[in-house]
Design a protein around this motif. Structure first.
Motif, PDB file in Angstrom:
ATOM      1  N   PHE A   1     -13.207   6.619  16.566  1.00  0.00           N
ATOM      2  CA  PHE A   1     -13.783   7.810  15.928  1.00  0.00           C
ATOM      3  C   PHE A   1     -15.235   7.504  15.600  1.00  0.00           C
ATOM      4  CE2 PHE A   1     -14.804  11.089  12.968  1.00  0.00           C
ATOM      5  CZ  PHE A   1     -13.988  12.163  13.320  1.00  0.00           C
ATOM      6  N   VAL A   2     -16.118   8.436  15.984  1.00  0.00           N
ATOM      7  CA  VAL A   2     -17.553   8.242  15.800  1.00  0.00           C
ATOM      8  C   VAL A   2     -18.074   9.253  14.784  1.00  0.00           C
ATOM      9  CG1 VAL A   2     -19.791   8.154  16.951  1.00  0.00           C
ATOM     10  CG2 VAL A   2     -17.746   7.427  18.177  1.00  0.00           C
ATOM     11  N   PHE A   3     -18.645   8.766  13.684  1.00  0.00           N
ATOM     12  CA  PHE A   3     -19.251   9.659  12.680  1.00  0.00           C
ATOM     13  C   PHE A   3     -20.551  10.253  13.224  1.00  0.00           C
ATOM     14  CE2 PHE A   3     -17.418   6.649   9.254  1.00  0.00           C
ATOM     15  CZ  PHE A   3     -16.284   7.424   9.112  1.00  0.00           C
ATOM     16  N   PRO A   4     -20.878  11.525  12.911  1.00  0.00           N
ATOM     17  CA  PRO A   4     -20.165  12.368  11.955  1.00  0.00           C
ATOM     18  C   PRO A   4     -19.074  13.253  12.559  1.00  0.00           C
ATOM     19  CG  PRO A   4     -22.240  13.396  12.530  1.00  0.00           C
ATOM     20  CD  PRO A   4     -22.209  12.070  13.258  1.00  0.00           C
ATOM     21  N   ASN A   5     -19.171  13.566  13.857  1.00  0.00           N
ATOM     22  CA  ASN A   5     -18.188  14.452  14.489  1.00  0.00           C
ATOM     23  C   ASN A   5     -18.290  14.330  16.005  1.00  0.00           C
ATOM     24  OD1 ASN A   5     -20.399  16.244  15.321  1.00  0.00           O
ATOM     25  ND2 ASN A   5     -20.423  16.926  13.194  1.00  0.00           N
ATOM     26  N   GLU A   6     -17.644  15.226  16.715  1.00  0.00           N
ATOM     27  CA  GLU A   6     -17.562  15.103  18.178  1.00  0.00           C
ATOM     28  C   GLU A   6     -18.833  15.511  18.903  1.00  0.00           C
ATOM     29  OE1 GLU A   6     -14.535  17.590  19.726  1.00  0.00           O
ATOM     30  OE2 GLU A   6     -15.340  19.425  18.834  1.00  0.00           O
ATOM     31  N   GLU A   7     -19.802  16.093  18.206  1.00  0.00           N
ATOM     32  CA  GLU A   7     -20.984  16.608  18.880  1.00  0.00           C
ATOM     33  C   GLU A   7     -22.304  16.002  18.419  1.00  0.00           C
ATOM     34  OE1 GLU A   7     -20.816  20.784  18.211  1.00  0.00           O
ATOM     35  OE2 GLU A   7     -19.271  21.134  19.734  1.00  0.00           O
ATOM     36  N   GLU A   8     -22.447  15.740  17.137  1.00  0.00           N
ATOM     37  CA  GLU A   8     -23.749  15.409  16.573  1.00  0.00           C
ATOM     38  C   GLU A   8     -24.034  13.909  16.532  1.00  0.00           C
ATOM     39  OE1 GLU A   8     -24.933  18.462  13.270  1.00  0.00           O
ATOM     40  OE2 GLU A   8     -22.883  17.800  12.883  1.00  0.00           O
ATOM     41  N   MET A   9     -25.319  13.605  16.536  1.00  0.00           N
ATOM     42  CA  MET A   9     -25.764  12.258  16.200  1.00  0.00           C
ATOM     43  C   MET A   9     -25.685  12.131  14.680  1.00  0.00           C
ATOM     44  SD  MET A   9     -26.486  11.411  19.246  1.00  0.00           S
ATOM     45  CE  MET A   9     -27.019  12.135  20.800  1.00  0.00           C
ATOM     46  N   GLY A  10     -25.656  10.912  14.188  1.00  0.00           N
ATOM     47  CA  GLY A  10     -25.638  10.755  12.744  1.00  0.00           C
ATOM     48  C   GLY A  10     -24.731   9.644  12.279  1.00  0.00           C
ATOM     49  N   ASP A  11     -24.250   9.785  11.054  1.00  0.00           N
ATOM     50  CA  ASP A  11     -23.562   8.681  10.409  1.00  0.00           C
ATOM     51  C   ASP A  11     -22.607   9.178   9.335  1.00  0.00           C
ATOM     52  OD1 ASP A  11     -25.447   9.509   8.463  1.00  0.00           O
ATOM     53  OD2 ASP A  11     -26.877   8.022   9.182  1.00  0.00           O
TER      54      ASP A  11
ATOM     55  N   LYS B   1     -24.162  11.593   6.845  1.00  0.00           N
ATOM     56  CA  LYS B   1     -24.283  12.975   7.312  1.00  0.00           C
ATOM     57  C   LYS B   1     -22.956  13.707   7.170  1.00  0.00           C
ATOM     58  CE  LYS B   1     -26.059  15.744  11.149  1.00  0.00           C
ATOM     59  NZ  LYS B   1     -26.714  15.709  12.486  1.00  0.00           N
ATOM     60  N   LEU B   2     -21.859  13.030   7.467  1.00  0.00           N
ATOM     61  CA  LEU B   2     -20.546  13.632   7.316  1.00  0.00           C
ATOM     62  C   LEU B   2     -20.275  13.973   5.853  1.00  0.00           C
ATOM     63  CD1 LEU B   2     -17.763  14.489   8.313  1.00  0.00           C
ATOM     64  CD2 LEU B   2     -17.054  12.090   8.190  1.00  0.00           C
ATOM     65  N   CYS B   3     -20.530  13.032   4.963  1.00  0.00           N
ATOM     66  CA  CYS B   3     -20.300  13.279   3.532  1.00  0.00           C
ATOM     67  C   CYS B   3     -21.151  14.434   3.024  1.00  0.00           C
ATOM     68  CB  CYS B   3     -20.584  12.013   2.727  1.00  0.00           C
ATOM     69  SG  CYS B   3     -19.352  10.710   2.911  1.00  0.00           S
ATOM     70  N   LEU B   4     -22.416  14.449   3.394  1.00  0.00           N
ATOM     71  CA  LEU B   4     -23.319  15.507   2.942  1.00  0.00           C
ATOM     72  C   LEU B   4     -22.903  16.874   3.470  1.00  0.00           C
ATOM     73  CD1 LEU B   4     -26.705  13.607   3.297  1.00  0.00           C
ATOM     74  CD2 LEU B   4     -25.760  14.513   1.155  1.00  0.00           C
ATOM     75  N   SER B   5     -22.289  16.903   4.641  1.00  0.00           N
ATOM     76  CA  SER B   5     -21.860  18.181   5.201  1.00  0.00           C
ATOM     77  C   SER B   5     -20.779  18.839   4.349  1.00  0.00           C
ATOM     78  CB  SER B   5     -21.353  18.004   6.637  1.00  0.00           C
ATOM     79  OG  SER B   5     -20.111  17.322   6.676  1.00  0.00           O
ATOM     80  N   THR B   6     -20.078  18.052   3.529  1.00  0.00           N
ATOM     81  CA  THR B   6     -19.019  18.607   2.689  1.00  0.00           C
ATOM     82  C   THR B   6     -19.560  19.303   1.448  1.00  0.00           C
ATOM     83  OG1 THR B   6     -18.631  16.640   1.299  1.00  0.00           O
ATOM     84  CG2 THR B   6     -17.504  16.720   3.445  1.00  0.00           C
ATOM     85  N   VAL B   7     -20.835  19.098   1.148  1.00  0.00           N
ATOM     86  CA  VAL B   7     -21.442  19.753  -0.025  1.00  0.00           C
ATOM     87  C   VAL B   7     -22.617  20.632   0.385  1.00  0.00           C
ATOM     88  CG1 VAL B   7     -20.704  18.018  -1.695  1.00  0.00           C
ATOM     89  CG2 VAL B   7     -22.863  17.688  -0.455  1.00  0.00           C
ATOM     90  N   LYS B   8     -22.745  20.885   1.676  1.00  0.00           N
ATOM     91  CA  LYS B   8     -23.858  21.684   2.183  1.00  0.00           C
ATOM     92  C   LYS B   8     -23.853  23.069   1.534  1.00  0.00           C
ATOM     93  CE  LYS B   8     -26.050  23.141   6.515  1.00  0.00           C
ATOM     94  NZ  LYS B   8     -27.324  22.467   6.187  1.00  0.00           N
ATOM     95  N   GLY B   9     -25.020  23.483   1.049  1.00  0.00           N
ATOM     96  CA  GLY B   9     -25.154  24.783   0.413  1.00  0.00           C
ATOM     97  C   GLY B   9     -24.935  24.774  -1.084  1.00  0.00           C
ATOM     98  N   SER B  10     -24.511  23.636  -1.634  1.00  0.00           N
ATOM     99  CA  SER B  10     -24.347  23.551  -3.088  1.00  0.00           C
ATOM    100  C   SER B  10     -25.729  23.529  -3.750  1.00  0.00           C
ATOM    101  CB  SER B  10     -23.572  22.282  -3.467  1.00  0.00           C
ATOM    102  OG  SER B  10     -24.327  21.119  -3.155  1.00  0.00           O
ATOM    103  N   ILE B  11     -25.770  23.789  -5.037  1.00  0.00           N
ATOM    104  CA  ILE B  11     -27.055  23.828  -5.750  1.00  0.00           C
ATOM    105  C   ILE B  11     -27.781  22.498  -5.630  1.00  0.00           C
ATOM    106  CG2 ILE B  11     -28.128  24.016  -8.020  1.00  0.00           C
ATOM    107  CD1 ILE B  11     -25.932  26.002  -8.780  1.00  0.00           C
TER     108      ILE B  11
ATOM    109  N   ARG C   1     -23.967   3.575  -5.523  1.00  0.00           N
ATOM    110  CA  ARG C   1     -24.654   3.116  -4.318  1.00  0.00           C
ATOM    111  C   ARG C   1     -23.746   3.309  -3.103  1.00  0.00           C
ATOM    112  NH1 ARG C   1     -29.141   0.337  -5.896  1.00  0.00           N
ATOM    113  NH2 ARG C   1     -29.167  -0.455  -8.035  1.00  0.00           N
ATOM    114  N   GLY C   2     -24.132   4.206  -2.231  1.00  0.00           N
ATOM    115  CA  GLY C   2     -23.383   4.405  -1.002  1.00  0.00           C
ATOM    116  C   GLY C   2     -22.584   5.692  -0.991  1.00  0.00           C
ATOM    117  N   ALA C   3     -22.692   6.431   0.110  1.00  0.00           N
ATOM    118  CA  ALA C   3     -21.982   7.700   0.242  1.00  0.00           C
ATOM    119  C   ALA C   3     -20.470   7.495   0.232  1.00  0.00           C
ATOM    120  CB  ALA C   3     -22.413   8.404   1.524  1.00  0.00           C
ATOM    121  N   GLY C   4     -20.009   6.392   0.832  1.00  0.00           N
ATOM    122  CA  GLY C   4     -18.582   6.120   0.851  1.00  0.00           C
ATOM    123  C   GLY C   4     -18.011   5.953  -0.544  1.00  0.00           C
TER     124      GLY C   4
END
Length: 225
Positions: free
Chosen positions: A123-133, A136-146, A185-188
């Motif tokens: 499995f390659v982060f963040p998903n099947e299409e994008e470059m990233g890490d 990026k996956l973690c941040l996508s779960t809060v996208k659009g929040s204040i 310290r760290g998105a994980g």
């Protein structure tokens, strides 16, 4: 939420290599990220272990070393979870070069293959299409929040003075630093502490992948902790 390691050894990172189903990851933060997800999907820590290799460039040597270890003879499944970074194709190829060399198998993103004695997965982060890490996956779960919007505006503004490499790693640091309480310290680890949305749809492909892996670990052998 407890942040104590469940599926890996927080002291030397190698204490779970005696499990029959192993997940190889780049760093400790990746292992922290996977801990609550594995717990959520019902993985058994006596069957599933996470091995930290210490960096993207060390997957190949980690697999070679592990294959020579006394634990390898009892292993039935190996998965690699890693960042795509700036080149998904290269990340997948590099992994498959190692899988082919060590186990005579190749695999696609979020897929599995069966060799004579092993089940291999990738499995390659963040998903099947994008470059990233992972970040990026973690941040996508809060996208659009204040908070995400404010951090995004800051990052956009600061880039006027020069392009920032490892953009999402930097953005995740800013995001986490803006959350009250003890510095994380760290998105994980931030994910493990509940600072990201663990029910977000962006995590579904990874959960499906891990459920598939876990579902094949039914027989519980006698193992030391």
């Amino acid at each position: 939420m407890s942040v104590a390691p469940i599926f890996f050894d927080g002291i030397n990172n190698n204490g779970r290599q005696d499990r029959p189903f192993l997940i190889f990851v780049e760093g400790t933060d990746d292992a922290h990220f996977l801990d609550p997800i594995l717990q959520e999907i019902g993985a058994d820590p006596y069957l599933i272990g996470t091995i930290i290799v210490g960096g993207t460039s060390k997957f190949a040597s980690a697999l070679t070393f592990f294959k020579k270890s006394r634990f390898f003879k009892n292993v039935r499944g190996i998965v690699i979870i890693r960042d795509a970074d700036q080149n998904r194709t290269a990340a997948i190829k590099e992994t498959n070069d190692s899988f082919l060399k060590e186990f005579n198998g190749v695999v696609s993103h979020a897929g599995f293959t069966e060799t004579e004695s092993l089940r291999l997965g990738l499995f390659v982060f963040p998903n099947e299409e994008e470059m990233g890490d992972l970040e990026k996956l973690c941040l996508s779960t809060v996208k659009g929040s204040i908070l995400d919007n404010r951090v995004e505006n800051y990052m956009t503004d600061i880039q006027k003075y020069g392009e920032l490499p490892h953009f999402h790693k930097r953005k995740a640091q800013v995001f986490l630093a803006a959350i009250p309480g003890e510095l994380c310290r760290g998105a994980g680890m931030g994910f493990k502490r509940g600072f990201f949305d663990d029910a977000h749809g962006a995590l579904l492909p990874l959960k499906i992948f891990l459920k598939d892996f876990v579902s094949n670990s039914k027989e519980k052998p006698s193992l030391s902790t």
